[in-house]
Design an enzyme around this catalytic site. Structure first.
Site, PDB file in Angstrom:
ATOM      1  N   GLU A   1       0.841  -1.193   0.000  1.00  0.00           N
ATOM      2  CA  GLU A   1       0.000   0.000   0.000  1.00  0.00           C
ATOM      3  C   GLU A   1       0.881   1.251   0.000  1.00  0.00           C
ATOM      4  OE1 GLU A   1      -3.259   1.869   3.164  1.00  0.00           O
ATOM      5  OE2 GLU A   1      -2.104   0.096   3.653  1.00  0.00           O
TER       6      GLU A   1
ATOM      7  N   ASP B   1      12.913  -2.546  14.715  1.00  0.00           N
ATOM      8  CA  ASP B   1      13.893  -1.590  14.169  1.00  0.00           C
ATOM      9  C   ASP B   1      13.267  -0.196  14.125  1.00  0.00           C
ATOM     10  OD1 ASP B   1      16.250  -0.650  13.078  1.00  0.00           O
ATOM     11  OD2 ASP B   1      15.830  -1.363  11.046  1.00  0.00           O
TER      12      ASP B   1
HETATM   13  P1  ADP Z   1      14.667   0.462   2.660  1.00  0.00           P
HETATM   14  O1  ADP Z   1      14.121  -0.918   2.603  1.00  0.00           O
HETATM   15  O2  ADP Z   1      15.588   0.765   1.536  1.00  0.00           O
HETATM   16  O3  ADP Z   1      15.270   0.807   4.027  1.00  0.00           O
HETATM   17  P2  ADP Z   1      12.340   2.016   3.473  1.00  0.00           P
HETATM   18  O4  ADP Z   1      11.365   0.971   3.858  1.00  0.00           O
HETATM   19  O5  ADP Z   1      13.038   2.728   4.583  1.00  0.00           O
HETATM   20  O6  ADP Z   1      13.424   1.447   2.436  1.00  0.00           O
HETATM   21  O7  ADP Z   1      11.589   3.074   2.538  1.00  0.00           O
HETATM   22  C1  ADP Z   1      12.268   4.182   1.961  1.00  0.00           C
HETATM   23  C2  ADP Z   1      11.444   5.462   2.141  1.00  0.00           C
HETATM   24  O8  ADP Z   1      10.232   5.330   1.421  1.00  0.00           O
HETATM   25  C3  ADP Z   1      11.024   5.714   3.590  1.00  0.00           C
HETATM   26  O9  ADP Z   1      11.942   6.526   4.250  1.00  0.00           O
HETATM   27  C4  ADP Z   1       9.681   6.382   3.448  1.00  0.00           C
HETATM   28  O10 ADP Z   1       9.837   7.779   3.326  1.00  0.00           O
HETATM   29  C5  ADP Z   1       9.137   5.867   2.141  1.00  0.00           C
HETATM   30  N1  ADP Z   1       8.139   4.801   2.304  1.00  0.00           N
HETATM   31  C6  ADP Z   1       8.340   3.571   2.851  1.00  0.00           C
HETATM   32  N2  ADP Z   1       7.230   2.828   2.777  1.00  0.00           N
HETATM   33  C7  ADP Z   1       6.294   3.598   2.174  1.00  0.00           C
HETATM   34  C8  ADP Z   1       4.922   3.398   1.798  1.00  0.00           C
HETATM   35  N3  ADP Z   1       4.311   2.237   2.021  1.00  0.00           N
HETATM   36  N4  ADP Z   1       4.280   4.407   1.189  1.00  0.00           N
HETATM   37  C9  ADP Z   1       4.907   5.583   0.936  1.00  0.00           C
HETATM   38  N5  ADP Z   1       6.184   5.833   1.254  1.00  0.00           N
HETATM   39  C10 ADP Z   1       6.884   4.860   1.869  1.00  0.00           C
END
Ligand code: ADP
Length: 297
Positions: A98, A204
């Site tokens: 999502e 985390d």
């Molecule tokens: P990684 O697996 O590379 O650590 P993240 O899960 O931290 O990546 O996601 C990278 C960035 O994307 C986050 O810092 C956040 O700002 C954005 N993000 C993460 N999940 C979502 C989501 N479901 N919808 C919108 N933005 C998201």
């Protein structure tokens, strides 16, 4: 459409029963490990897609599993995982979930985050420590399995595991290795009490792993979930800051911490510091040693 976009559109057809091609994919920065994008289909629906040409084994499956587990508790929002694919025909492995449209936190946001986080811990109480599969903390493998013994779990699969990685890679010098061993011998006296149940930990939760949705709701992302004692989750929130007093006050109003928590929080913080020593190097050695000296010297 790129081949990744085609594969994402096909996966979404399989999961939702409706086909719509990708109209736009906008990169999102901020992640530490993967490429991320907001993908918009021609039918107007938007999804968040992470991809990586060479992810760690089953990394996206494990992330989807953890998101699903936290969502199932129902106390705090996470992006619903939709599915994963790729890894064949030159298409990078990817995870679709999502899309959370970001918003601006209101003054009450941190308190709401703390209240919901406590509610999540309360509602997810469990009789064993661990998780169904091993997973990852950042890009470090995190062993789980199941255990009835919190101290043994923490000694073997948390501190001992990170210390072994640090020794094998040469990140832990003799001082870190020796104090680490001594701390592990004393662990029972440090974290055996209070005998709280396991809860589903995010695993985390630092300031980069929660978001504020457009309607102001707290949303957790990027978990390294397992069932453990909740103080281990709170310790991570304290490592880099970004959580206000209102967060902790609201958490404790819903479920107060037992006496002596500050010493235990130090021990739980050490796991994350050792992980940072393993991932990012010597800049974290001093922080590890400081805690080790305080509790094992
Ligand atoms: P990684 O697996 O590379 O650590 P993240 O899960 O931290 O990546 O996601 C990278 C960035 O994307 C986050 O810092 C956040 O700002 C954005 N993000 C993460 N999940 C979502 C989501 N479901 N919808 C919108 N933005 C998201």
């Amino acid at each position: 459409m790129s081949r990744l976009d085609e594969a994402v559109a096909d996966l979404l057809e399989e999961k939702t029963g409706r086909y719509s091609p990708v109209a736009a994919a906008v990169s999102i920065g901020g992640g530490c490990i993967n490429a991320a994008a907001c993908v918009e289909l021609r039918n107007g629906r938007r999804y968040f897609v992470k991809s990586n040409p060479a992810p760690l084994p089953a990394m996206f499956e494990r992330e989807a599993e953890a998101l699903g587990a936290i969502a199932a508790v129902g106390a705090i929002r996470v992006p619903n995982p939709v599915g994963h694919g790729g890894g064949v025909d030159g298409v990078s492995p990817f995870l679709v979930m999502e899309y959370i449209e970001p918003g601006t936190p209101s003054p009450g946001f941190q308190a709401e985050l703390g209240r919901r986080f406590a509610e999540h811990h309360l509602r997810s109480r469990h009789d064993r420590y661990g998780f169904e599969h091993d997973n990852y903390l950042g890009s470090t493998p995190q062993p789980n399995g199941w255990s009835d013994d919190w101290v043994g779990f923490w000694r073997e699969r948390r501190l001992g595991h990170q210390l072994r990685l640090a020794r094998d890679s040469g990140r832990a010098d003799a001082a870190v290795a020796k104090l680490g061993e001594r701390l592990m011998e004393r662990l029972s006296g440090l974290i055996a009490e209070p005998q709280e149940p396991a809860c589903l930990l995010h695993g985390d939760l630092w300031v980069g792993n929660f978001m504020c949705s457009r309607d102001g709701e707290p949303v957790l992302i990027d978990p390294a979930a397992y069932y453990g004692r909740r103080e281990a989750d709170l310790a991570m929130t304290m490592l880099f800051g970004g959580f206000s007093r209102a967060f902790y006050a609201a958490y404790e109003e819903a479920w107060p911490l037992a006496d002596g928590s500050s010493e235990r929080l130090d021990i739980y913080r050490l796991y994350h510091l050792l992980n940072h020593l393993n991932l990012f190097g010597a800049g974290y050695r001093g922080g590890c040693l400081e805690i080790m000296k305080r509790y094992a010297a």
